[in-house]
Design a protein around this motif. Structure first.
Motif, PDB file in Angstrom:
ATOM      1  N   PHE A  75      24.441  11.593 -20.678  1.00 24.76           N
ATOM      2  CA  PHE A  75      24.898  10.156 -21.427  1.00 24.76           C
ATOM      3  C   PHE A  75      26.344   9.998 -21.738  1.00 24.76           C
ATOM      4  O   PHE A  75      26.757  11.197 -22.416  1.00 24.76           O
ATOM      5  N   ILE A  76      26.827   9.018 -21.544  1.00 24.67           N
ATOM      6  CA  ILE A  76      28.248   8.649 -22.131  1.00 24.67           C
ATOM      7  C   ILE A  76      28.041   7.534 -23.089  1.00 24.67           C
ATOM      8  O   ILE A  76      27.859   6.558 -22.558  1.00 24.67           O
ATOM      9  N   HIS A  77      28.470   7.889 -24.149  1.00 27.73           N
ATOM     10  CA  HIS A  77      28.601   6.832 -25.222  1.00 27.73           C
ATOM     11  C   HIS A  77      29.729   6.207 -25.665  1.00 27.73           C
ATOM     12  O   HIS A  77      30.524   7.326 -26.178  1.00 27.73           O
ATOM     13  N   ALA A  78      29.852   4.972 -25.704  1.00 27.39           N
ATOM     14  CA  ALA A  78      31.197   4.400 -25.892  1.00 27.39           C
ATOM     15  C   ALA A  78      30.864   3.568 -27.217  1.00 27.39           C
ATOM     16  O   ALA A  78      30.087   2.743 -27.524  1.00 27.39           O
ATOM     17  N   GLU A  79      31.247   4.399 -28.458  1.00 27.89           N
ATOM     18  CA  GLU A  79      30.726   3.867 -29.565  1.00 27.89           C
ATOM     19  C   GLU A  79      31.845   3.380 -30.852  1.00 27.89           C
ATOM     20  O   GLU A  79      33.076   3.712 -30.421  1.00 27.89           O
ATOM     21  N   GLY A  80      31.397   2.619 -31.728  1.00 31.56           N
ATOM     22  CA  GLY A  80      32.449   2.180 -32.617  1.00 31.56           C
ATOM     23  C   GLY A  80      33.130   0.956 -32.260  1.00 31.56           C
ATOM     24  O   GLY A  80      34.044   0.630 -32.736  1.00 31.56           O
ATOM     25  N   LEU A  81      32.473   0.284 -31.166  1.00 22.24           N
ATOM     26  CA  LEU A  81      33.520  -0.702 -30.537  1.00 22.24           C
ATOM     27  C   LEU A  81      33.666  -2.002 -31.287  1.00 22.24           C
ATOM     28  O   LEU A  81      34.546  -2.625 -31.016  1.00 22.24           O
ATOM     29  N   ASN A  82      32.760  -2.225 -32.375  1.00 21.32           N
ATOM     30  CA  ASN A  82      32.849  -3.410 -33.390  1.00 21.32           C
ATOM     31  C   ASN A  82      33.533  -2.972 -34.704  1.00 21.32           C
ATOM     32  O   ASN A  82      33.697  -3.756 -35.480  1.00 21.32           O
ATOM     33  N   MET A  83      34.058  -1.783 -34.482  1.00 21.87           N
ATOM     34  CA  MET A  83      34.584  -1.140 -36.055  1.00 21.87           C
ATOM     35  C   MET A  83      36.045  -1.348 -36.066  1.00 21.87           C
ATOM     36  O   MET A  83      36.643  -1.257 -37.007  1.00 21.87           O
ATOM     37  N   GLY A  84      36.746  -2.093 -35.029  1.00 19.37           N
ATOM     38  CA  GLY A  84      37.988  -2.150 -34.926  1.00 19.37           C
ATOM     39  C   GLY A  84      39.094  -1.100 -35.143  1.00 19.37           C
ATOM     40  O   GLY A  84      38.815   0.086 -35.186  1.00 19.37           O
ATOM     41  N   GLY A  85      40.302  -1.335 -34.899  1.00 22.73           N
ATOM     42  CA  GLY A  85      41.380  -0.372 -34.689  1.00 22.73           C
ATOM     43  C   GLY A  85      41.175   0.943 -34.322  1.00 22.73           C
ATOM     44  O   GLY A  85      40.896   0.800 -33.025  1.00 22.73           O
ATOM     45  N   ASP A  86      41.542   2.013 -34.694  1.00 21.96           N
ATOM     46  CA  ASP A  86      41.861   3.470 -34.356  1.00 21.96           C
ATOM     47  C   ASP A  86      40.042   3.708 -33.916  1.00 21.96           C
ATOM     48  O   ASP A  86      40.018   4.565 -32.920  1.00 21.96           O
ATOM     49  N   VAL A  87      38.948   3.343 -34.629  1.00 20.35           N
ATOM     50  CA  VAL A  87      37.802   3.701 -34.118  1.00 20.35           C
ATOM     51  C   VAL A  87      37.385   3.422 -32.869  1.00 20.35           C
ATOM     52  O   VAL A  87      36.874   3.852 -32.153  1.00 20.35           O
ATOM     53  N   SER A  88      37.460   1.919 -32.685  1.00 21.98           N
ATOM     54  CA  SER A  88      37.104   1.410 -31.448  1.00 21.98           C
ATOM     55  C   SER A  88      37.840   1.986 -30.294  1.00 21.98           C
ATOM     56  O   SER A  88      37.414   2.202 -29.178  1.00 21.98           O
TER      57      SER A  88
END
Length: 199
Positions: A171-184
């Motif tokens: 599994f390869i998860h791209a997470e926090g994409l809607n959290m903005g800034g450095d997180v995404s």
């Protein structure tokens, strides 16, 4: 030479992170395995019908008694199953919609998780028939869910794939994409780094 089957399930053609990850995976895989064959099925473009009475009838009704609609449903299910059976490597691109996989991907699974085709029943219970295949699952998520109780993607897909004998799953998860800034940015960068390692 291996056969690679890629299943796209994002409803979006533009601006989709899961599609972006898929493109990167394919480019890296082709560079590392130039002789491999790669087939792409886009469930947003060629929609697979959800499980219905026609498909159930196609599976369960003797051929000479099937209606035209049942025969058509069975033919599509056979085509999708044959594509999976022919693949050595399966790539599922799955954005998170409402904590789970897209309904289009669930519909595809309903067509290919088939008794007597991709699994069979034994006196010890069901046994998967697709042993020896590898799978990669590329997910895109607005929040951070991996390992938490709200992650219903990874456990479900591990169970569904394992049920048909595919237990080597990355599994390869791209997470926090809607959290903005450095997180995404970090979430996407980490996914791309892991993708480069496995592909």
């Amino acid at each position: 030479m291996s056969n690679v089957l890629v299943i796209e399930s994002s409803a979006r053609q533009q601006g989709s992170v899961s599609r972006q990850l898929t493109e990167q995976f394919i480019a890296r895989w082709r560079a590392a395995h130039p002789a491999d064959s790669i087939e792409i099925r886009d469930l947003a473009v060629e929609q697979v019908p959800h499980l219905d009475a026609n498909l159930l009838g196609g599976w369960m009704t003797p051929a000479e008694q099937q209606s035209e609609a049942e025969r058509a449903a069975l033919a599509l299910s056979n085509q999708l199953s044959d594509e999976l059976l022919a693949a050595d490597v399966l790539v599922l691109a799955a954005p998170m919609y409402n904590f789970a996989i897209p309904s289009t991907l669930k519909a595809w699974l309903d067509h290919v998780l088939r008794a007597g085709v991709t699994f069979h029943y034994t006196e010890n219970g069901p046994e998967g028939l697709l042993k020896g295949k590898r799978a990669f699952v590329l997910t895109a998520r607005g929040g951070i869910y991996a390992g938490g109780s709200l992650d219903q993607q990874e456990p479900y897909l591990r169970q569904a794939l394992g049920f048909i004998g595919i237990n080597d799953v990355s599994f390869i998860h791209a997470e926090g994409l809607n959290m903005g800034g450095d997180v995404s940015e970090k979430g996407l960068a980490e996914a791309q780094e892991k993708l480069a390692q496995v592909a």
